[in-house]
Design a protein around this motif. Structure first.
Motif, PDB file in Angstrom:
ATOM      1  N   VAL A 520       0.918  -0.905  -0.037  1.00 33.03           N
ATOM      2  CA  VAL A 520       0.085  -0.002  -0.314  1.00 33.03           C
ATOM      3  C   VAL A 520       1.179   1.213  -0.063  1.00 33.03           C
ATOM      4  O   VAL A 520       0.507   2.719  -0.585  1.00 33.03           O
ATOM      5  CB  VAL A 520      -1.119  -0.048   1.382  1.00 33.03           C
ATOM      6  CG1 VAL A 520      -1.354   1.852   1.833  1.00 33.03           C
ATOM      7  CG2 VAL A 520      -2.074  -1.327   1.170  1.00 33.03           C
ATOM      8  N   VAL A 521       1.424   1.226   0.429  1.00 30.46           N
ATOM      9  CA  VAL A 521       3.172   2.126   1.245  1.00 30.46           C
ATOM     10  C   VAL A 521       4.355   2.792  -0.343  1.00 30.46           C
ATOM     11  O   VAL A 521       4.382   3.600  -0.454  1.00 30.46           O
ATOM     12  CB  VAL A 521       3.167   2.494   2.507  1.00 30.46           C
ATOM     13  CG1 VAL A 521       4.451   1.625   2.149  1.00 30.46           C
ATOM     14  CG2 VAL A 521       4.152   3.724   2.753  1.00 30.46           C
ATOM     15  N   CYS A 522       4.049   1.803  -1.379  1.00 32.75           N
ATOM     16  CA  CYS A 522       5.253   1.614  -1.625  1.00 32.75           C
ATOM     17  C   CYS A 522       4.204   1.208  -3.396  1.00 32.75           C
ATOM     18  O   CYS A 522       5.162   1.929  -4.252  1.00 32.75           O
ATOM     19  CB  CYS A 522       6.186   0.441  -1.785  1.00 32.75           C
ATOM     20  SG  CYS A 522       7.254   0.215  -0.485  1.00 32.75           S
ATOM     21  N   ALA A 523       2.967   1.311  -3.319  1.00 33.07           N
ATOM     22  CA  ALA A 523       3.384   1.180  -4.804  1.00 33.07           C
ATOM     23  C   ALA A 523       3.271   0.243  -5.781  1.00 33.07           C
ATOM     24  O   ALA A 523       3.860   0.263  -6.790  1.00 33.07           O
ATOM     25  CB  ALA A 523       1.905   1.806  -5.489  1.00 33.07           C
ATOM     26  N   ARG A 524       3.723  -1.182  -5.561  1.00 33.28           N
ATOM     27  CA  ARG A 524       4.424  -1.355  -6.451  1.00 33.28           C
ATOM     28  C   ARG A 524       3.874  -3.792  -6.258  1.00 33.28           C
ATOM     29  O   ARG A 524       3.682  -3.583  -4.826  1.00 33.28           O
ATOM     30  CB  ARG A 524       5.541  -1.662  -6.430  1.00 33.28           C
ATOM     31  CG  ARG A 524       6.736  -1.680  -5.180  1.00 33.28           C
ATOM     32  CD  ARG A 524       7.946  -2.652  -4.995  1.00 33.28           C
ATOM     33  NE  ARG A 524       8.223  -3.819  -5.315  1.00 33.28           N
ATOM     34  CZ  ARG A 524       9.429  -4.782  -4.984  1.00 33.28           C
ATOM     35  NH1 ARG A 524      10.348  -4.427  -4.874  1.00 33.28           N
ATOM     36  NH2 ARG A 524       8.869  -6.033  -5.353  1.00 33.28           N
ATOM     37  N   ALA A 525       4.108  -4.616  -7.495  1.00 34.78           N
ATOM     38  CA  ALA A 525       4.536  -5.630  -7.165  1.00 34.78           C
ATOM     39  C   ALA A 525       4.642  -6.282  -5.692  1.00 34.78           C
ATOM     40  O   ALA A 525       6.149  -6.151  -5.620  1.00 34.78           O
ATOM     41  CB  ALA A 525       4.072  -5.834  -8.341  1.00 34.78           C
ATOM     42  N   LEU A 559       2.304   9.873  -3.542  1.00 36.99           N
ATOM     43  CA  LEU A 559       2.432  10.488  -2.466  1.00 36.99           C
ATOM     44  C   LEU A 559       2.989  11.910  -2.111  1.00 36.99           C
ATOM     45  O   LEU A 559       2.907  11.977  -0.340  1.00 36.99           O
ATOM     46  CB  LEU A 559       1.953   9.926  -0.745  1.00 36.99           C
ATOM     47  CG  LEU A 559       0.897   8.302  -1.158  1.00 36.99           C
ATOM     48  CD1 LEU A 559       1.383   7.235  -0.458  1.00 36.99           C
ATOM     49  CD2 LEU A 559      -0.743   8.618  -1.090  1.00 36.99           C
ATOM     50  N   LYS A 560       4.416  11.757  -2.718  1.00 34.14           N
ATOM     51  CA  LYS A 560       5.330  12.831  -2.006  1.00 34.14           C
ATOM     52  C   LYS A 560       4.610  14.237  -1.939  1.00 34.14           C
ATOM     53  O   LYS A 560       3.198  14.503  -2.208  1.00 34.14           O
ATOM     54  CB  LYS A 560       6.446  13.140  -2.890  1.00 34.14           C
ATOM     55  CG  LYS A 560       6.945  11.568  -3.529  1.00 34.14           C
ATOM     56  CD  LYS A 560       7.770  11.259  -2.363  1.00 34.14           C
ATOM     57  CE  LYS A 560       8.869  10.567  -2.605  1.00 34.14           C
ATOM     58  NZ  LYS A 560      10.006  10.346  -1.591  1.00 34.14           N
ATOM     59  N   GLY A 561       4.717  14.530  -0.564  1.00 37.40           N
ATOM     60  CA  GLY A 561       4.325  15.635   0.007  1.00 37.40           C
ATOM     61  C   GLY A 561       3.345  15.774   0.458  1.00 37.40           C
ATOM     62  O   GLY A 561       2.324  17.011   0.797  1.00 37.40           O
ATOM     63  N   LYS A 562       2.315  14.788   0.457  1.00 36.55           N
ATOM     64  CA  LYS A 562       0.648  14.530   0.088  1.00 36.55           C
ATOM     65  C   LYS A 562       0.164  13.732   1.828  1.00 36.55           C
ATOM     66  O   LYS A 562      -0.038  13.102   1.996  1.00 36.55           O
ATOM     67  CB  LYS A 562       0.289  14.323  -0.245  1.00 36.55           C
ATOM     68  CG  LYS A 562       0.053  14.933  -1.748  1.00 36.55           C
ATOM     69  CD  LYS A 562      -0.888  14.913  -3.112  1.00 36.55           C
ATOM     70  CE  LYS A 562       0.272  15.542  -3.651  1.00 36.55           C
ATOM     71  NZ  LYS A 562      -0.819  14.408  -5.286  1.00 36.55           N
TER      72      LYS A 562
END
Length: 613
Positions: A520-525, A559-562
């Motif tokens: 979820v935090v990295c958004a990769r397989a 997600l950077k800065g958000k």
């Protein structure tokens, strides 16, 4: 009872002090526990002959805190406290120090069932048994997932070591909630050298509302069912209901006796087993020999389908109509079981229709398991089954339709907009609630065994629900610690301890959920062979960064800065604990859920602060 046993001015959870005006209220003792110690009998409490129960049965993880004993030199912090609790309560405690089950970042948690819609007085008993100086043990107190106290230095509060001291809190429980949580954990921000918490005793008192301590279900729109005339009607209704049941029972017994008598007289006793037989079997459920073997595995001992929670049995014609004869343009998913179609059933209700591959013997087992599990389960964060179809060698399951598809599709690999950090946290919390219910909602608990982002579905409001229970297993019985079974699951999410030992526990789901958190935090397989060797396995790669406390380095660029940096830091710590190599060192899903909710609170506070700017 002395006048000073209860004080009117009490610390309110999440707010200022509250004046309870206890002289005008009724007080009911709900729970009284000797934390970390043995049961105390009434004759051992010389003041009020109170019984103090052990606390382990109310803990989310019974061995999350180690027991402490010190019977020397314990005195009351104030002379007025001598009647509050016997010294025996303060001579034992439970502490997080030297805890080998969960690391110190996790809290000690107790959960209690209470009556909804009432105010509660929570009394915590403390006595510092180890440290003889201040600032050596500082912790936080949480009640119902809200902070009751920060920077709680017990030595300072009580006035020294071996001083018996108590703290009262007031909290109102919503009419929609029937649980009360008490949690103590380290306050690492306070800079204390001791990073644990301590508790000696705990009491929970229910306070009357409008002079009433009874919890009565309200039926009318005005909420006034406590009126004497309404209660009289309620009791008359109950009496009539009991009488009706008794009459019905007598009638059933007479019918059974009559049927047995008729059977004997007609000489049919050799051909028919005694007792009730089914009056019918649905549709064509047993119409062919090909279906007979399959169907027998779905019937109860009396030959009837267990109907509780199973839903409707659809005909194959209805399913074909709903899916436009299994039109491939309506396929919304494909898995090991078969294809999933979007369809309309009964008055245009949207549904997800899962059709098994007829050649798959594994599909048969999963079909049976899915029905068996979903017939027992109902929860807001579990996908509901509408019904099934078992006709003409077809095995089809019909579920509620989840408009936003899988969680994975909103992370990577599709053209849908990425989720915000808040939406991702809410999805993780929803999935955690579903898994926590699976682990604790049944007598032996249920282990999902295939936790992954493609099995976490999102409805039209992005509410997350766990799905696909084809591999689920009933948890171990009380006398066992695990279920011995062949290894099944999805590569990349599989618990290495389960893989090595072939011993399945609820902590296997916790490991898989930890992989989901990193996904979820990295958004990769979770497995990507095209990446450099050290990055192929997401769990291993993310853990290396997390151990360096640099998870933000590999966070999803969208997600950077958000996001709140503190929330991501805490989120990474939870994922790290879930991926502990040994199951005993992993948290329970209940603890994971609580910490995720805390992470969401941190992020929402950050959003609020930034909005004000």
């Amino acid at each position: 009872m002395t006048d000073k046993l209860f004080a009117d001015s009490v610390s309110k959870v999440g707010g200022n002090d509250a004046n309870l005006n206890l002289s005008g209220k009724g007080i009911e003792t709900m729970y009284r526990l000797n934390v970390g110690g043995p049961e105390i009998n009434p004759n051992e409490d010389s003041n009020y002959w109170r019984a103090w129960d052990v606390d382990s049965g109310f803990m989310i993880t019974a061995n999350a805190g180690s027991e402490m004993h010190n019977s020397s030199n314990v005195t009351y912090a104030s002379a007025n406290d001598s009647s509050v609790a016997p010294l025996l309560v303060y001579e034992t405690a439970r502490s997080m120090s030297n805890n080998q089950v969960l690391e110190k970042r996790f809290n000690m948690s107790w959960r209690f069932e209470v009556d909804p819609g009432f105010d509660y007085l929570i009394r915590l008993h403390f006595c510092e048994l180890v440290f003889d100086k201040p600032n050596l043990r500082i912790f936080r107190i949480y009640i119902n997932n809200r902070t009751a106290a920060n920077n709680y230095d017990l030595f300072v509060k009580a006035g020294g070591m071996n001083k018996a001291y108590h703290q009262d809190y007031f909290d109102a429980v919503s009419s929609q909630i029937n649980t009360l949580w008490i949690q103590l954990g380290p306050d690492t921000a306070a800079g204390a050298s001791g990073t644990d918490a301590l508790l000696n005793g705990l009491e929970i008192f229910k306070l009357s509302r409008n002079g009433n301590l009874a919890h009565v279900q309200r039926y009318d729109s005005t909420g006034s069912s406590n009126h004497p005339s309404k209660l009289w009607v309620l009791w008359v209704g109950i009496a009539a209901g009991v009488s009706s049941v008794a009459i019905l029972a007598v009638a059933v017994i007479r019918i059974i006796r009559f049927c047995k008598k008729q059977g004997k007289e007609s000489g049919d006793t050799k051909n028919n087993a005694p007792g009730w037989r089914p009056l019918f079997l649905h549709g064509s459920f047993l119409n062919s020999s090909a279906n007979a073997k399959r169907s027998s595995r779905l019937l109860n001992p009396n030959g009837l389908m267990d109907s509780t929670g199973v839903g409707k049995q659809f005909t194959l014609a209805e399913i074909r109509a709903a899916t436009n004869n299994f039109d491939d343009s309506l396929v919304i998913g494909v898995g090991g079981f078969g294809k999933v179609f979007k369809g309309e059933v009964e008055d245009g209700t949207l549904a997800a229709i899962k059709r098994a591959n007829p050649q798959s013997e594994q599909g048969l087992a999963e079909f049976h398991t899915e029905i068996e599990m979903l017939s027992k389960l109902r929860h807001r964060h579990l996908v509901s089954m509408i019904g099934f179809c078992d006709e003409q060698d077809e095995m089809i399951l019909v579920y509620e339709y989840m408009a936003n598809g899988t969680l994975r599709s909103h992370l990577f690999g599709s053209d849908v907009p990425p989720l915000t950090w808040k939406q991702r946290l809410e999805a993780c919390i929803g999935a955690a609630r579903g898994l926590h219910y699976l682990h604790t909602g049944a007598d032996q608990g249920i282990i999902h065994r295939d936790v992954k982002t493609t099995n976490i579905l999102l409805d039209e409001n992005f509410v997350a629900k766990m799905s696909d229970f084809g591999l689920s297993k009933t948890g171990p019985s009380l006398e066992h610690t695990h279920v011995s079974t062949a290894v099944k699951g999805s590569f990349g999410y599989l618990d290495p301890e389960y893989f090595r030992r072939q011993q399945l526990t609820e902590k296997s789901d916790v490991y898989s959920f930890g992989v989901v958190l990193f996904e979820v935090v990295c958004a990769r397989a979770v497995i990507n062979p095209s990446l450099p060797k050290d990055q192929i396995n997401l769990a291993e790669w993310a853990m290396r960064w997390q151990r360096q406390r640099s998870l933000d380095t590999i966070i999803d660029p969208h997600l950077k800065g958000k996001y709140s940096p503190e929330s991501v830091e805490k989120f990474g710590e939870i994922a790290e604990k879930c991926l502990a190599d040994e199951g005993k060192n992993r948290p329970t899903m209940g603890e994971v859920l609580w910490h995720l909710e805390y992470v969401l609170q941190l992020h929402q506070a950050w959003l609020g602060a930034n909005t004000m700017k």
